[in-house]
Design a protein around this motif. Structure first.
Motif, PDB file in Angstrom:
ATOM      1  N   ILE A  64      37.939  76.389  51.952  1.00  0.00           N
ATOM      2  CA  ILE A  64      36.797  76.142  52.832  1.00  0.00           C
ATOM      3  C   ILE A  64      35.745  77.250  52.699  1.00  0.00           C
ATOM      4  O   ILE A  64      36.076  78.430  52.571  1.00  0.00           O
ATOM      5  N   THR A  65      34.496  76.840  52.676  1.00  0.00           N
ATOM      6  CA  THR A  65      33.366  77.764  52.693  1.00  0.00           C
ATOM      7  C   THR A  65      32.377  77.287  53.749  1.00  0.00           C
ATOM      8  O   THR A  65      32.399  76.128  54.155  1.00  0.00           O
ATOM      9  N   SER A  66      31.532  78.213  54.176  1.00  0.00           N
ATOM     10  CA  SER A  66      30.566  77.875  55.214  1.00  0.00           C
ATOM     11  C   SER A  66      29.171  78.272  54.778  1.00  0.00           C
ATOM     12  O   SER A  66      28.990  79.155  53.935  1.00  0.00           O
ATOM     13  N   ARG A  67      28.204  77.602  55.365  1.00  0.00           N
ATOM     14  CA  ARG A  67      26.802  77.913  55.102  1.00  0.00           C
ATOM     15  C   ARG A  67      26.043  77.733  56.400  1.00  0.00           C
ATOM     16  O   ARG A  67      26.259  76.759  57.126  1.00  0.00           O
ATOM     17  N   VAL A  68      25.190  78.691  56.702  1.00  0.00           N
ATOM     18  CA  VAL A  68      24.289  78.571  57.844  1.00  0.00           C
ATOM     19  C   VAL A  68      22.959  78.082  57.285  1.00  0.00           C
ATOM     20  O   VAL A  68      22.283  78.793  56.544  1.00  0.00           O
ATOM     21  N   ALA A  69      22.602  76.848  57.621  1.00  0.00           N
ATOM     22  CA  ALA A  69      21.385  76.238  57.084  1.00  0.00           C
ATOM     23  C   ALA A  69      20.136  76.692  57.833  1.00  0.00           C
ATOM     24  O   ALA A  69      19.039  76.662  57.285  1.00  0.00           O
ATOM     25  N   GLY A  70      20.311  77.120  59.078  1.00  0.00           N
ATOM     26  CA  GLY A  70      19.180  77.583  59.869  1.00  0.00           C
ATOM     27  C   GLY A  70      19.666  78.098  61.201  1.00  0.00           C
ATOM     28  O   GLY A  70      20.795  77.838  61.600  1.00  0.00           O
ATOM     29  N   TYR A  71      18.806  78.862  61.867  1.00  0.00           N
ATOM     30  CA  TYR A  71      19.181  79.388  63.173  1.00  0.00           C
ATOM     31  C   TYR A  71      17.931  79.778  63.944  1.00  0.00           C
ATOM     32  O   TYR A  71      16.854  79.971  63.371  1.00  0.00           O
ATOM     33  N   ALA A  72      18.092  79.889  65.263  1.00  0.00           N
ATOM     34  CA  ALA A  72      17.036  80.367  66.144  1.00  0.00           C
ATOM     35  C   ALA A  72      17.707  81.144  67.262  1.00  0.00           C
ATOM     36  O   ALA A  72      18.836  80.834  67.659  1.00  0.00           O
ATOM     37  N   VAL A  73      17.011  82.150  67.759  1.00  0.00           N
ATOM     38  CA  VAL A  73      17.561  83.006  68.805  1.00  0.00           C
ATOM     39  C   VAL A  73      16.662  82.938  70.031  1.00  0.00           C
ATOM     40  O   VAL A  73      15.436  83.005  69.916  1.00  0.00           O
ATOM     41  N   SER A  74      17.283  82.789  71.190  1.00  0.00           N
ATOM     42  CA  SER A  74      16.575  82.816  72.467  1.00  0.00           C
ATOM     43  C   SER A  74      17.395  83.688  73.409  1.00  0.00           C
ATOM     44  O   SER A  74      18.412  83.230  73.947  1.00  0.00           O
ATOM     45  N   GLY A  75      17.003  84.939  73.550  1.00  0.00           N
ATOM     46  CA  GLY A  75      17.779  85.871  74.365  1.00  0.00           C
ATOM     47  C   GLY A  75      19.148  86.072  73.757  1.00  0.00           C
ATOM     48  O   GLY A  75      19.282  86.433  72.593  1.00  0.00           O
ATOM     49  N   ALA A  76      20.199  85.783  74.538  1.00  0.00           N
ATOM     50  CA  ALA A  76      21.571  85.933  74.050  1.00  0.00           C
ATOM     51  C   ALA A  76      22.118  84.633  73.459  1.00  0.00           C
ATOM     52  O   ALA A  76      23.287  84.577  73.075  1.00  0.00           O
TER      53      ALA A  76
END
Length: 140
Positions: A64-76
């Motif tokens: 198994i492998t993983s990929r983060v395709a996108g992200y956004a941060v709002s505070g915590a």
């Protein structure tokens, strides 16, 4: 997109890709709560369940492998889009995609809303899928 994302996501992705169960469990706070809104019966609490789930995943999808395709941060809160892929021990493809929203407490997840789902090969088109969701008698 860069392979670097958010420090928490980087640690979780690396632990997953390294198949490092202890490092993966260390990404979650002791009172961690996982809510699965589309499948409420799958929601759980605690790192013991995180460990048990990932022991199974690593055993049955050894590459198994993983990929983060996108992200956004709002505070915590960290909103992240993931892909988990590999080959199950029976030779079939394992592919999941979706969103996980994490609530962080320091550098660990205190809670998550989990929307990862298996990718459906082929399947029905959008018209049949909508009909199956709203018609009692299913697709026509």
């Amino acid at each position: 997109m860069s392979t670097s994302t958010h420090p928490f996501l980087d640690r979780l992705r690396q632990a997953t890709d390294d198949h490092d169960l202890d490092a993966l469990v260390a990404c979650f706070a002791p009172g961690y709560r996982n809510e699965t809104p589309a499948h409420p019966g799958r929601s759980f609490e605690g790192t013991d369940r995180v460990r048990a789930n990932w022991e199974q995943i690593f055993a049955f999808v050894p590459d198994i492998t993983s990929r983060v395709a996108g992200y956004a941060v709002s505070g915590a809160d960290v909103w992240s889009e993931w892909e988990l892929s590999g080959t199950r021990v029976d030779g079939t493809r394992h592919l999941m995609r979706g969103v996980i929203v994490f609530g962080l407490d320091g550098d660990r997840a205190a809670w998550a809303r989990f929307y990862l789902e298996p990718v459906e090969d082929g399947g029905t088109g959008v018209a049949d899928a909508v009909r199956a969701q709203v018609h009692a008698d299913g697709p026509r």
